[in-house]
Structures are given as C-alpha cells and as structure tokens.
Motif scaffolding. Structure first.
Motif, PDB file in Angstrom:
ATOM      1  N   TYR A  36       0.854  -1.172   0.000  1.00 22.67           N
ATOM      2  CA  TYR A  36       0.000   0.000   0.000  1.00 22.67           C
ATOM      3  C   TYR A  36       0.897   1.230   0.000  1.00 22.67           C
ATOM      4  O   TYR A  36       2.086   1.145   0.301  1.00 22.67           O
ATOM      5  N   GLN A  38       0.818   5.714   0.846  1.00 23.74           N
ATOM      6  CA  GLN A  38       0.094   6.883   1.311  1.00 23.74           C
ATOM      7  C   GLN A  38       0.909   8.120   0.971  1.00 23.74           C
ATOM      8  O   GLN A  38       2.021   8.316   1.490  1.00 23.74           O
ATOM      9  N   LYS A  42      -3.253  12.375   1.422  1.00 27.59           N
ATOM     10  CA  LYS A  42      -4.147  11.422   0.764  1.00 27.59           C
ATOM     11  C   LYS A  42      -4.331  10.174   1.627  1.00 27.59           C
ATOM     12  O   LYS A  42      -3.560   9.916   2.542  1.00 27.59           O
ATOM     13  N   GLN A  43      -5.358   9.435   1.300  1.00 35.36           N
ATOM     14  CA  GLN A  43      -5.617   8.198   2.017  1.00 35.36           C
ATOM     15  C   GLN A  43      -4.689   7.088   1.523  1.00 35.36           C
ATOM     16  O   GLN A  43      -4.208   7.124   0.388  1.00 35.36           O
ATOM     17  N   ARG A  44      -4.475   6.126   2.384  1.00 30.72           N
ATOM     18  CA  ARG A  44      -3.678   4.973   2.004  1.00 30.72           C
ATOM     19  C   ARG A  44      -4.438   4.180   0.946  1.00 30.72           C
ATOM     20  O   ARG A  44      -5.650   3.978   1.060  1.00 30.72           O
ATOM     21  N   GLU A  45      -3.718   3.740  -0.075  1.00 34.76           N
ATOM     22  CA  GLU A  45      -4.359   2.983  -1.149  1.00 34.76           C
ATOM     23  C   GLU A  45      -3.561   1.715  -1.442  1.00 34.76           C
ATOM     24  O   GLU A  45      -2.337   1.668  -1.262  1.00 34.76           O
TER      25      GLU A  45
END
Length: 120
Positions: A36, A38, A42-45
C-alpha cells in the motif's frame, strides 16, 4: 509476526526501485501479501496484492509498471517498480494477512513504511 520493509529511496522520474518485505515470527500460513502507499494529504491505497486465492492485482496507475512477487519459502514479498513517476511519491507499506502459532490465530500485520521519492 513482524514485517521488515526495505528498498525505498530517491529516484529520478523514469527510474526504478525494488521494495522488499520479510515477514518473521511463528507463521502458520500466509494468504495475502501486498503493498500500500500513502501520499501526503491522501488516504492509504492498495498498490499491488499477491493473493493465494486470487493471484495478483494492481491499482490502475501501477499496472504495467509495477510487478509484485512472493517467495513463499522465505515469507518475502517484493515490489519491482519501473518507469516511476512523480505521482508515485509516497510512503509504501507492506501488509501480510495470515495465521500464526500452533492454533492458527489470524493476523493482519503492517510494515513500518518506506519512503519512495520520485523527482521530476
């Protein structure tokens, strides 16, 4: 279960980096190993996932440039990142899901994060 990630750093746009993550401890089995990221603000993706049941999958922006692989004998997951872009700049985290111990209790572990910076 502990995860140790390595391989981040600074690279120019178009360059390559290889991230590795080793899972250690009394691991009974592993189902999923993934990476993942981040980015600031921003959000973790999810970037890439290697699943025992479902093969591999990638976020659209990484498909064709990143390759995830797993060495089951050493509980290691690797992310080869090619053709890096400035928008790939982020802290990258490895994630491992599985079971540990003699009774096979479930675990969901995260690595400490490794910074990838791509300069344009």
């Amino acid at each position: 279960v502990q995860l140790q990630a390595s391989g981040g750093g600074l690279v120019q746009s178009g360059g390559s980096l290889r991230l590795s993550c080793v899972a250690s401890g009394n691991i009974f089995s592993i189902s999923d190993m993934g990476w993942y990221r981040q980015a600031p603000g921003k959000q973790r993706e999810l970037v890439a996932l290697f699943s025992n049941g479902g093969g591999t999958k990638y976020v659209d922006s990484a498909a064709g440039r990143f390759t995830i692989s797993r060495d089951g004998a050493y509980n290691t997951v690797t992310l080869q990142m090619n053709s890096l872009k400035a928008k790939d700049t982020a802290v990258y985290y490895c994630n491992v899901v599985g079971r540990f111990g003699d009774k096979g209790f479930a675990f969901d572990a995260w690595g400490q994060g490794t910074l990838v910076t791509v300069s344009s």
